[in-house]
Design an enzyme around this catalytic site. Sequence first.
Site: not given
Length: 411
Positions: A180, A257
């Site tokens: 994306d 993350d």
Amino acid sequence: MRSILKKFFITTGIFFLINILLLLSLKGFHPPNGKHEPKAPIDNQINPKLRPLVTSAISHLTLSVLPKADVVIPVVVFGCNRPHALQTHIETLLRIRKDPELHPIIASLDCQDESTIQVAKDFGDKIKAIIELPDLGPIHVPEKFSHMAGYYKISRHYNYSINYVLNRLNYEAVIITEDDLELSPDFLDYFQALYPLLVYDKTLWCISAWNDNGIDKKIVRDSTLLHRTDFFPGLGWLLKKTIWNEIKANWPAGFWDDWMRLPEQRHDRACIRPEISRTAMSPDGKKGVSQGQHYDRYLRKIIKNNDPVDWKSIDISYLLKNQYDPAFQARIDACPTITLSDLDHLKSDIKCAQLRYSNQKEFVIIANTLEIMNDLKSDVPRTAYLGVVQCQHGQTTIYVTSNQRPWKGYG
């Protein structure tokens, strides 16, 4: 007389020859690797395809020029069930890629979505490999995060494929991207140019293409400007095998993350980020696991670089910690300290200013006023370096600076 002249020329010739030999020996002499003459530590290159880095001469003061040799760095595109996003992303990579041998493309796909898998297969030999995750068994998601199972699937996907590329395919580094993301024309050149810096400077642990505060009116329009940051940005990033092998044993079940941003992983190491992002979020980013979190307010406004940059002609050694930190602090110290009420009355000739914060609450108030991201992860604000977040406000560079002097760390 002839005898004297003959002796004179013979003696002169001998001295001349001795001097020539001396000069040649000095030219070939390399001093021992001591504290005054550091040698750039280059990782052992196991992959036979990896082109060797040629180290440059290093003086006792500075590394003037980092190596410019090209290195094979694969690009791994993570995807799941967005065939259009994968198609667009790989087409962009193929368009900006100058040398297929330097940047083999690997599609890594979870979800067993047939349409997405077929998109990858349709590229044929334009991409090097397709990784389809095998059946790894059920994912164990804590009950309180049952509505966020997608984050656990992503974490397992990253763990499997990063390890496969670095330790099975045996590459020394990998560029990690997602379907994306939109890419700048110099996306691959950017990572090629910065890889030697990541190898040499052990106070770094990643190179990122992303600026969390990369909104048009908050950045300097300088496509070559780069920064150090204590905040792990992700969203298009370069990882070395040595770092991966250091952290992989404790890889988290979910929220990878944020786990990367914990001090236990970071160890006071920094990443490099650009002033102008080399990635941007496509509309497909609104359909992902995060359900468009931050998309409308921040992410869709991040702009990417569209200017060509000859990275091989640019000396990036200013990003080395021993050069960057003193210059960074000197720039901040040269700026006057202002208050939030002064922001609307800044004169155009004020090139920079400091806004000080003493705690997280004060930082959030300042960030909201400046319209930059206000959240912190593991006490580190987005884009921060040594507690400082910088952005543009009109014609003025604002340094949002901690009152902690001297700087002792976050939290």
